[in-house]
Write a protein that holds these residues in place. Structure first.
Motif, PDB file in Angstrom:
ATOM      1  N   UNK A 161      -7.304 -15.719   1.980  1.00  0.00           N
ATOM      2  CA  UNK A 161      -6.120 -16.376   2.007  1.00  0.00           C
ATOM      3  C   UNK A 161      -4.878 -15.549   0.645  1.00  0.00           C
ATOM      4  N   UNK A 162      -5.425 -14.696   0.049  1.00  0.00           N
ATOM      5  CA  UNK A 162      -4.688 -13.560  -1.232  1.00  0.00           C
ATOM      6  C   UNK A 162      -5.650 -12.639  -1.100  1.00  0.00           C
ATOM      7  N   UNK A 163      -4.133 -11.840  -1.380  1.00  0.00           N
ATOM      8  CA  UNK A 163      -4.938  -9.784  -1.384  1.00  0.00           C
ATOM      9  C   UNK A 163      -4.446  -9.408  -2.418  1.00  0.00           C
ATOM     10  N   UNK A 164      -5.611  -8.867  -2.624  1.00  0.00           N
ATOM     11  CA  UNK A 164      -5.433  -7.916  -4.633  1.00  0.00           C
ATOM     12  C   UNK A 164      -4.789  -6.538  -4.534  1.00  0.00           C
ATOM     13  N   UNK A 165      -4.198  -6.112  -5.154  1.00  0.00           N
ATOM     14  CA  UNK A 165      -3.628  -4.930  -5.215  1.00  0.00           C
ATOM     15  C   UNK A 165      -4.031  -3.804  -6.325  1.00  0.00           C
ATOM     16  N   UNK A 166      -4.708  -2.688  -6.964  1.00  0.00           N
ATOM     17  CA  UNK A 166      -4.821  -2.229  -7.804  1.00  0.00           C
ATOM     18  C   UNK A 166      -3.320  -1.423  -7.626  1.00  0.00           C
ATOM     19  N   UNK A 167      -2.812  -0.425  -8.519  1.00  0.00           N
ATOM     20  CA  UNK A 167      -2.336   0.780  -8.557  1.00  0.00           C
ATOM     21  C   UNK A 167      -2.591   1.870  -8.167  1.00  0.00           C
ATOM     22  N   UNK A 168      -2.824   2.523  -7.485  1.00  0.00           N
ATOM     23  CA  UNK A 168      -3.237   4.205  -7.029  1.00  0.00           C
ATOM     24  C   UNK A 168      -3.835   4.924  -8.583  1.00  0.00           C
ATOM     25  N   UNK A 169      -2.757   5.015  -9.116  1.00  0.00           N
ATOM     26  CA  UNK A 169      -3.089   6.089 -10.444  1.00  0.00           C
ATOM     27  C   UNK A 169      -3.141   5.489 -11.885  1.00  0.00           C
ATOM     28  N   UNK A 170      -2.959   4.105 -11.561  1.00  0.00           N
ATOM     29  CA  UNK A 170      -4.241   3.730 -12.826  1.00  0.00           C
ATOM     30  C   UNK A 170      -6.126   4.149 -12.549  1.00  0.00           C
ATOM     31  N   UNK A 171      -5.891   3.496 -10.901  1.00  0.00           N
ATOM     32  CA  UNK A 171      -7.882   3.564 -10.959  1.00  0.00           C
ATOM     33  C   UNK A 171      -7.997   4.468 -10.836  1.00  0.00           C
ATOM     34  N   UNK A 172      -7.438   5.484 -10.556  1.00  0.00           N
ATOM     35  CA  UNK A 172      -8.001   6.390  -9.951  1.00  0.00           C
ATOM     36  C   UNK A 172      -7.740   7.849 -11.078  1.00  0.00           C
ATOM     37  N   UNK A 173      -7.098   7.282 -12.370  1.00  0.00           N
ATOM     38  CA  UNK A 173      -6.758   8.164 -13.021  1.00  0.00           C
ATOM     39  C   UNK A 173      -8.190   7.467 -14.472  1.00  0.00           C
ATOM     40  N   UNK A 174      -8.132   6.257 -13.509  1.00  0.00           N
ATOM     41  CA  UNK A 174     -10.004   6.138 -14.423  1.00  0.00           C
ATOM     42  C   UNK A 174     -10.699   6.374 -14.313  1.00  0.00           C
ATOM     43  N   UNK A 175     -10.493   6.900 -13.599  1.00  0.00           N
ATOM     44  CA  UNK A 175     -11.579   7.616 -12.492  1.00  0.00           C
ATOM     45  C   UNK A 175     -12.073   9.101 -13.064  1.00  0.00           C
ATOM     46  N   UNK A 176     -10.923   9.818 -13.173  1.00  0.00           N
ATOM     47  CA  UNK A 176     -10.651  10.674 -13.542  1.00  0.00           C
ATOM     48  C   UNK A 176     -11.327  11.261 -14.853  1.00  0.00           C
ATOM     49  N   UNK A 177     -10.836  10.495 -16.244  1.00  0.00           N
ATOM     50  CA  UNK A 177     -10.932  10.101 -17.419  1.00  0.00           C
ATOM     51  C   UNK A 177     -12.667   9.743 -18.176  1.00  0.00           C
ATOM     52  N   UNK A 178     -13.170   9.189 -17.481  1.00  0.00           N
ATOM     53  CA  UNK A 178     -14.473   8.954 -17.370  1.00  0.00           C
ATOM     54  C   UNK A 178     -15.261  10.056 -17.220  1.00  0.00           C
ATOM     55  N   UNK A 179     -15.029  11.019 -16.098  1.00  0.00           N
ATOM     56  CA  UNK A 179     -15.877  11.940 -15.720  1.00  0.00           C
ATOM     57  C   UNK A 179     -15.244  13.099 -16.211  1.00  0.00           C
ATOM     58  N   UNK A 227       0.838  -1.534   0.248  1.00  0.00           N
ATOM     59  CA  UNK A 227      -0.382   0.011  -0.027  1.00  0.00           C
ATOM     60  C   UNK A 227       0.771   1.180   0.431  1.00  0.00           C
ATOM     61  N   UNK A 228       1.741   1.120   0.953  1.00  0.00           N
ATOM     62  CA  UNK A 228       2.660   2.442   1.236  1.00  0.00           C
ATOM     63  C   UNK A 228       3.554   3.145  -0.332  1.00  0.00           C
ATOM     64  N   UNK A 229       3.596   1.597  -1.019  1.00  0.00           N
ATOM     65  CA  UNK A 229       4.190   1.770  -2.770  1.00  0.00           C
ATOM     66  C   UNK A 229       3.212   2.206  -4.032  1.00  0.00           C
ATOM     67  N   UNK A 230       2.039   2.441  -3.060  1.00  0.00           N
ATOM     68  CA  UNK A 230       1.230   3.579  -4.399  1.00  0.00           C
ATOM     69  C   UNK A 230       0.255   2.713  -5.021  1.00  0.00           C
ATOM     70  N   UNK A 231       0.113   1.491  -3.641  1.00  0.00           N
ATOM     71  CA  UNK A 231      -0.795   0.886  -4.414  1.00  0.00           C
ATOM     72  C   UNK A 231      -3.033   0.610  -3.275  1.00  0.00           C
ATOM     73  N   UNK A 232      -3.363   0.224  -3.593  1.00  0.00           N
ATOM     74  CA  UNK A 232      -5.352   0.466  -3.438  1.00  0.00           C
ATOM     75  C   UNK A 232      -5.435  -0.787  -2.730  1.00  0.00           C
ATOM     76  N   UNK A 233      -5.773  -1.636  -1.770  1.00  0.00           N
ATOM     77  CA  UNK A 233      -5.967  -2.861  -1.169  1.00  0.00           C
ATOM     78  C   UNK A 233      -7.512  -2.881  -1.523  1.00  0.00           C
ATOM     79  N   UNK A 234      -7.500  -3.723  -3.197  1.00  0.00           N
ATOM     80  CA  UNK A 234      -8.352  -3.625  -3.885  1.00  0.00           C
ATOM     81  C   UNK A 234      -9.550  -5.132  -3.085  1.00  0.00           C
ATOM     82  N   UNK A 235      -8.834  -6.111  -2.554  1.00  0.00           N
ATOM     83  CA  UNK A 235      -9.637  -7.245  -2.085  1.00  0.00           C
ATOM     84  C   UNK A 235      -9.395  -8.307  -1.798  1.00  0.00           C
ATOM     85  N   UNK A 236      -9.662  -8.718  -0.539  1.00  0.00           N
ATOM     86  CA  UNK A 236      -8.900  -9.850   0.031  1.00  0.00           C
ATOM     87  C   UNK A 236      -9.446 -11.106  -0.153  1.00  0.00           C
ATOM     88  N   UNK A 237      -9.613 -12.133  -0.239  1.00  0.00           N
ATOM     89  CA  UNK A 237     -10.336 -13.417   0.002  1.00  0.00           C
ATOM     90  C   UNK A 237      -9.933 -14.474   1.261  1.00  0.00           C
TER      91      UNK A 237
END
Length: 244
Positions: free
Chosen positions: A225-243, A213-223
């Motif tokens: 056993x596994x944790x899934x992260x998505x890069x913050x700039x990609x996720x938020x950047x996608x919202x900005x493009x949609x807006x 998380x400290x390296x620029x990721x959002x904790x998106x989901x946790x099962x």
């Protein structure tokens, strides 16, 4: 009677067609591949590249098999010589490497466990498995290990694939800390973040989660056993493009 049978067959055929249209196939242990696919689809990346470290099997509890089936291609890293042969048979269009990942290019002891999903480069983990349940160390093999940087230079022109899956039984942190999170990193990470336990008392590796998380990721989901992260700039950047 005949008309009724024909109607039933037609109804079954239509029902099966509708089911086929909407069903979702998963190869992962807990549906992680479907979560990761949703993320990439949402980002408009329909054929992400991947690197699967500790790939284990081309299809069984695989976090990348779904992507391969959908036409994506990537790198599979599996140090077990026996398990590796299956990748040569069934994932021929991927880059398949019979090595481990470490912080240096060398050879390390690789512990083959009676349950192959637990194979590890960690002596401590291997010994713990014997105490946790009915598991034994079957053999110890000398296996070539390379740095992540070296593998990327050899297999993808130094470019980090968009999706990283890690299941390395005790050395996950070594692998994650090899990533240059400033300049060359994946968009999505799926990584095992719980210690092995046959009694359901596994402990979450919160330090590893916070590190990512400290390296620029959002904790998106946790099962669990596994944790899934998505890069913050990609996720938020996608919202900005949609807006826009």
């Amino acid at each position: 009677m005949l008309i009724k049978k024909i109607k039933n067959k037609l109804f079954t055929r239509v029902l099966n067609s509708v089911e086929d249209k909407y069903k979702k196939m998963s190869f992962s242990q807990c549906g992680e591949d479907l979560i990761v696919k949703f993320i990439f689809d949402y980002l408009g990346i329909y054929k992400p590249t991947y690197i699967d470290i500790g790939a284990h099997h081309p299809y069984y509890i695989s976090n990348t098999a779904l992507f391969y089936k959908n036409g994506c291609r990537g790198i599979n890293v599996e140090p077990d010589p026996v398990l590796f042969k299956e990748f040569l048979k069934y994932r021929k269009e991927d880059e398949n490497l019979n090595i481990g990942i470490s912080d240096s290019n060398s050879e390390l002891d690789f512990y083959i466990i009676s349950s192959p999903t637990l194979n590890t480069f960690s002596k401590g983990e291997a010994e713990k498995y014997a105490l946790e349940g009915n598991y034994q160390i079957k053999s110890i093999e000398k296996i070539t290990v390379k740095t992540l940087k070296n593998v990327l230079e050899e297999c993808s022109n130094g470019i980090f694939p968009q999706y990283l899956s890690v299941d390395a039984e005790g050395v996950d942190e070594v692998i994650i800390k090899e990533i240059d999170f400033e300049n060359n990193y994946p968009i999505v990470i799926c990584i095992e973040t719980i210690t092995f336990s046959t009694s359901g008392n596994g402990i979450k590796n919160t330090n590893l989660i916070e590190y990512i998380i400290d390296r620029g990721y959002i904790l998106y989901a946790d099962t669990h056993i596994n944790t899934i992260f998505v890069r913050n700039e990609n996720w938020k950047g996608n919202f900005e493009l949609q807006e826009d």
